[in-house]
Design an enzyme around this catalytic site. Structure first.
Site, PDB file in Angstrom:
ATOM      1  N   LEU A  96      -7.336   4.834   6.784  1.00  0.00           N
ATOM      2  CA  LEU A  96      -7.106   3.418   6.559  1.00  0.00           C
ATOM      3  C   LEU A  96      -5.633   3.131   6.239  1.00  0.00           C
ATOM      4  O   LEU A  96      -5.071   3.694   5.301  1.00  0.00           O
ATOM      5  CB  LEU A  96      -7.994   2.928   5.411  1.00  0.00           C
ATOM      6  CG  LEU A  96      -7.891   1.441   5.064  1.00  0.00           C
ATOM      7  CD1 LEU A  96      -8.342   0.602   6.239  1.00  0.00           C
ATOM      8  CD2 LEU A  96      -8.719   1.136   3.821  1.00  0.00           C
ATOM      9  N   ASP A  97      -5.036   2.226   7.042  1.00  0.00           N
ATOM     10  CA  ASP A  97      -3.656   1.750   6.839  1.00  0.00           C
ATOM     11  C   ASP A  97      -2.622   2.872   6.842  1.00  0.00           C
ATOM     12  O   ASP A  97      -1.555   2.735   6.239  1.00  0.00           O
ATOM     13  CB  ASP A  97      -3.557   0.960   5.529  1.00  0.00           C
ATOM     14  CG  ASP A  97      -4.327  -0.350   5.596  1.00  0.00           C
ATOM     15  OD1 ASP A  97      -4.366  -0.944   6.680  1.00  0.00           O
ATOM     16  OD2 ASP A  97      -4.882  -0.759   4.570  1.00  0.00           O
ATOM     17  N   GLU A  98      -2.927   3.979   7.509  1.00  0.00           N
ATOM     18  CA  GLU A  98      -1.978   5.086   7.551  1.00  0.00           C
ATOM     19  C   GLU A  98      -1.651   5.515   8.985  1.00  0.00           C
ATOM     20  O   GLU A  98      -1.155   6.608   9.208  1.00  0.00           O
ATOM     21  CB  GLU A  98      -2.521   6.270   6.745  1.00  0.00           C
ATOM     22  CG  GLU A  98      -2.637   5.988   5.248  1.00  0.00           C
ATOM     23  CD  GLU A  98      -3.051   7.209   4.445  1.00  0.00           C
ATOM     24  OE1 GLU A  98      -3.032   8.317   5.014  1.00  0.00           O
ATOM     25  OE2 GLU A  98      -3.372   7.048   3.256  1.00  0.00           O
ATOM     26  N   LEU A 125       0.838  -1.188   0.000  1.00  0.00           N
ATOM     27  CA  LEU A 125       0.000   0.000   0.000  1.00  0.00           C
ATOM     28  C   LEU A 125       0.879   1.245   0.000  1.00  0.00           C
ATOM     29  O   LEU A 125       1.871   1.307   0.723  1.00  0.00           O
ATOM     30  CB  LEU A 125      -0.921  -0.005   1.215  1.00  0.00           C
ATOM     31  CG  LEU A 125      -2.000  -1.097   1.211  1.00  0.00           C
ATOM     32  CD1 LEU A 125      -2.797  -1.046   2.500  1.00  0.00           C
ATOM     33  CD2 LEU A 125      -2.940  -0.945   0.033  1.00  0.00           C
TER      34      LEU A 125
END
Length: 294
Positions: free
Chosen positions: A225-227, A194
Site C-alpha cells: 500500500l502506497d509504496e 505517509l
C-alpha cells in the site's frame, strides 16, 4: 508523416545508441528528441526517442526492422503511434478535486486521452460525469462484496480495452490480485505524509506537528500500500499562520497538479520502470500544448 515514440530498456553496453539511431536513419525517420539514462548501479540502460517517419514507414515496418537489434542487445522495446489516444478509466470516491482537474485538462486537450468511463463507489459525481458524455459505473464496495466489486471493475477494464486506471482519490484499497494483474497500469495519488501520519485526518496531524511542507505523491499501485514506484511529487510551503483547514485546501491543489503530471508522463510514454523506482524522461516538444488555448 506519422510521429512515433520508441522506448528501450536493456542491459547497459556499448553501441546501443548508434544501433538505434542508425536503424532509424536507414528507415528514413527523423529523430525529434531523444533521452537516455544509463543506471550504473543496476547495469540497465533506458532510452526514449520521438521520431517522424518521413517516407511512410508503418508501425509494422518499424517493428520488423527493429527486431534483430532488439535480439542483439536483449532489448525490451515498445513502439507507439503518438496520434493514438490511450484508453483511461478514472476511479473516484467522494473527493472530486483530482477528478474535476483531469476532466478539465481532458476537455481542453491538455491530456490527450480517451476516457472510457468513471467508476465510483458513491453517486456524488454521477451528474458531472454524465454531463461530459462519459459512462458512469456505480460499484459499491463493502467488506463482504469486495471480490465481486473488483470483478466488475476488471470486467469494465477488459470490455473497454482500458490501458491505464487512474485512482483520482478512490478511497478503497485494491486487492493484491488486481494490483498484480494491472502492474504498471494503475496510478494513485496520496498526500506525502505517509508513513509519518497514517490513519484519519493526516493534514490535521501535520498541523498539530507544525510541519512546514505539505505535498503529494503519484505512484504506480502495487500490493504494498502506497509504496509503489514513484512517478511525480511536489510540495507547497506552509507557515504557523495557516490553519488545519488551509492545509487541506493547499494539499488538494498540489494533489491535483501532481496526479495530472503523472498521468501526462505515463500517456506520453515517458515513464520506464527500473525495479522499485522509475525513470521519468522530459517531455517532447509540443506535448503540453492544448487544443484550446487561452
Amino acid at each position: 508523416m506519422t510521429t512515433f515514440v520508441l522506448t528501450v530498456t536493456c542491459p547497459s553496453t556499448r553501441g546501443i545508441v548508434a544501433a538505434i539511431s542508425g536503424f532509424l536513419a536507414d528507415m528514413a525517420c527523423n529523430i525529434v528528441d531523444s533521452s537516455q539514462f544509463d543506471d550504473l548501479g543496476s547495469g540497465r540502460f533506458f532510452m526514449r526517442i520521438s521520431f517522424i517517419s518521413e517516407e511512410g514507414k508503418t508501425e509494422k515496418d518499424l517493428r520488423g526492422g527493429l527486431k534483430p537489434i532488439a535480439e542483439r542487445f536483449s532489448m525490451e522495446t515498445e513502439l507507439y503511434d503518438q496520434e493514438r489516444r490511450m484508453k483511461v478509466l478514472l476511479m473516484v470516491s467522494r473527493f472530486g478535486h483530482c477528478l474535476n482537474d483531469l476532466l478539465y485538462r481532458w476537455k481542453i486537450g491538455a491530456l490527450p486521452i480517451e476516457i472510457v468511463g468513471v467508476v465510483s463507489n458513491h453517486f456524488d459525481y454521477q451528474k458531472v460525469i454524465v454531463n461530459h458524455d462519459i459512462p458512469f459505473h456505480h460499484i459499491p464496495v463493502t467488506k463482504e462484496n469486495k471480490p465481486q466489486a473488483e470483478a466488475k471493475i476488471m470486467e469494465i477494464v477488459e470490455t473497454t480495452g482500458t490501458e491505464l486506471v487512474v485512482l483520482a482519490r478512490y478511497m478503497q484499497v485494491l486487492s493484491d490480485t488486481m494490483c498484480q494483474r494491472m502492474s504498471g497500469r494503475i496510478i494513485n495519488i496520496h498526500h506525502s505524509f505517509l508513513p509519518s501520519f497514517k490513519g484519519a485526518n493526516p493534514y490535521k496531524q501535520a498541523y498539530q506537528r507544525g510541519v512546514k511542507l505539505i505535498g503529494a505523491t503519484a505512484h504506480y499501485v502495487t500490493a504494498d500500500l502506497d509504496e509503489g514506484p514513484i512517478i511525480e511529487q511536489d510540495t507547497v510551503r506552509v507557515t504557523h499562520a495557516q490553519s488545519a483547514e488551509d492545509y487541506v485546501s493547499l494539499g488538494r491543489d498540489v494533489e491535483a497538479q501532481v496526479l495530472a503530471r503523472a498521468v501526462h508522463a505515463h500517456i506520453h510514454h515517458r515513464v520506464l520502470l527500473n525495479g522499485s523506482r522509475t525513470v521519468v524522461f522530459p517531455p517532447s516538444p509540443g506535448s503540453f500544448a492544448s487544443e484550446r488555448m487561452g
